[in-house]
Design a protein around this motif. Sequence first.
Motif, short mmCIF file in Angstrom:
data_model
loop_
_atom_site.label_atom_id
_atom_site.label_comp_id
_atom_site.label_asym_id
_atom_site.label_seq_id
_atom_site.Cartn_x
_atom_site.Cartn_y
_atom_site.Cartn_z
N ARG A 96 -77.52 -27.89 -26.92
CA ARG A 96 -78.75 -28.45 -26.16
C ARG A 96 -78.23 -29.33 -25.69
N PRO A 97 -77.60 -28.94 -23.69
CA PRO A 97 -77.29 -30.10 -23.50
C PRO A 97 -78.88 -29.84 -22.37
N TRP A 98 -79.09 -31.33 -21.76
CA TRP A 98 -80.32 -31.82 -20.70
C TRP A 98 -79.80 -31.40 -19.64
N LYS A 99 -79.64 -30.82 -18.78
CA LYS A 99 -79.46 -31.14 -17.22
C LYS A 99 -79.37 -32.66 -16.07
N PRO A 100 -78.39 -33.03 -15.99
CA PRO A 100 -79.64 -33.57 -14.64
C PRO A 100 -80.50 -34.10 -14.49
N VAL A 101 -81.39 -34.82 -13.79
CA VAL A 101 -82.69 -35.50 -13.51
C VAL A 101 -82.52 -35.06 -12.28
N THR A 102 -83.08 -34.37 -12.01
CA THR A 102 -83.69 -33.96 -10.31
C THR A 102 -85.10 -34.05 -9.78
N VAL A 103 -84.54 -35.30 -8.51
CA VAL A 103 -85.87 -35.48 -7.53
C VAL A 103 -86.21 -34.49 -6.54
N SER A 104 -87.49 -34.51 -6.79
CA SER A 104 -87.42 -33.61 -5.38
C SER A 104 -89.30 -34.56 -4.68
N GLY A 105 -89.40 -34.93 -3.87
CA GLY A 105 -90.12 -35.58 -2.91
C GLY A 105 -89.64 -37.00 -2.37
N SER A 106 -90.73 -38.22 -2.43
CA SER A 106 -90.27 -39.27 -1.51
C SER A 106 -91.40 -40.05 -2.31
N GLY A 107 -90.41 -41.39 -2.05
CA GLY A 107 -91.81 -42.62 -2.58
C GLY A 107 -90.02 -43.79 -3.78
N LEU A 108 -88.76 -42.61 -4.61
CA LEU A 108 -88.25 -42.85 -5.43
C LEU A 108 -87.04 -43.35 -4.68
N GLN A 109 -86.05 -44.18 -4.72
CA GLN A 109 -85.14 -43.83 -4.68
C GLN A 109 -83.62 -44.68 -6.42
N ALA A 110 -82.97 -43.58 -6.44
CA ALA A 110 -82.20 -43.27 -7.47
C ALA A 110 -81.63 -44.99 -7.58
N VAL A 111 -80.86 -45.31 -9.15
CA VAL A 111 -80.37 -46.39 -9.01
C VAL A 111 -79.79 -46.67 -10.09
N ASN A 112 -78.80 -47.70 -10.10
CA ASN A 112 -78.06 -47.13 -11.93
C ASN A 112 -78.52 -47.63 -13.25
N SER A 113 -78.33 -46.15 -13.78
CA SER A 113 -79.20 -45.80 -15.31
C SER A 113 -78.90 -46.43 -16.39
N GLY A 114 -77.18 -47.04 -15.96
CA GLY A 114 -76.56 -47.51 -17.76
C GLY A 114 -75.67 -46.05 -18.30
N PHE A 115 -75.13 -45.95 -19.24
CA PHE A 115 -74.34 -45.23 -19.52
C PHE A 115 -75.26 -44.15 -20.22
N VAL A 116 -74.57 -42.58 -20.56
CA VAL A 116 -75.22 -42.47 -21.65
C VAL A 116 -73.76 -41.88 -22.47
N LEU A 117 -75.24 -42.90 -23.60
CA LEU A 117 -74.10 -42.34 -25.10
C LEU A 117 -73.24 -41.24 -26.05
N GLN A 118 -74.03 -40.71 -25.51
CA GLN A 118 -73.90 -39.08 -26.51
C GLN A 118 -74.41 -37.76 -26.28
N PRO A 119 -73.31 -37.09 -26.05
CA PRO A 119 -73.01 -35.98 -25.17
C PRO A 119 -74.87 -35.30 -25.33
N GLY A 120 -75.01 -34.74 -24.01
CA GLY A 120 -75.93 -33.29 -24.22
C GLY A 120 -77.16 -34.52 -23.49
N ASP A 121 -77.25 -35.68 -23.83
CA ASP A 121 -78.62 -36.59 -23.06
C ASP A 121 -78.45 -37.03 -22.26
N ALA A 122 -80.13 -37.00 -20.77
CA ALA A 122 -79.98 -37.04 -19.66
C ALA A 122 -80.72 -38.82 -19.59
N SER A 123 -80.17 -39.56 -18.69
CA SER A 123 -80.08 -40.82 -17.92
C SER A 123 -80.17 -41.26 -16.99
N ALA A 124 -81.38 -41.45 -16.35
CA ALA A 124 -81.55 -41.87 -15.13
C ALA A 124 -82.42 -42.83 -14.65
N ALA A 125 -83.04 -43.72 -13.92
CA ALA A 125 -83.62 -44.74 -13.61
C ALA A 125 -83.16 -44.23 -11.64
#
Length: 165
Positions: A96-125
């Motif tokens: 039951r994996p999470w899809k990558p986090v999507t962004v719609s709108g303005s005001g945020l910029q993606a930065v390095n979120s580090g490593f995703v260590l477990q299969p199925g996890d979604a990580s973003a910053a």
Amino acid sequence: MRRSIPHTALAVTVLALALAGCGGQTDSGKGGDSGTVSPSPTPTPTSAPPSTTPTPSASGTGCAPAATLDVHDSGRTVCLSVGDTIRIGLDGTAKRPWKPVTVSGSGLQAVNSGFVLQPGDASAAFKAVSDGRTRLRSTRPLCATQTGRVSCLGIQEWWVTVVVK
């Protein structure tokens, strides 16, 4: 003469007891690899999400800081100040994996979120770079998929609105 009232009352009582036993499971947000199905922790809205009133912070910006978000924050509206960083960590499973986090709108910029260590996890910053309003969103299957077994087509949705002031 038939006695239909006691049978009707008995049927209503049995139905009420059966319904009372449903919905007693909770979803830890970790997954459902055991083959059981638990309800989504938040309903999927069909219109604009309800927003929460931000609480004043010590900085006086009118927004409470939100450093990290997880599956239990779905449906929330959080506020950031320009320069703040927010991290998202959604715990999923290989089935039951999470899809990558999507962004719609303005005001945020993606930065390095580090490593995703477990299969199925979604990580973003994301870093708040300018005033704006953004919707962060991810989905995952409601039921684990297994070859040769019956599965459902349900989807669990996670979303958060971020307001940058």
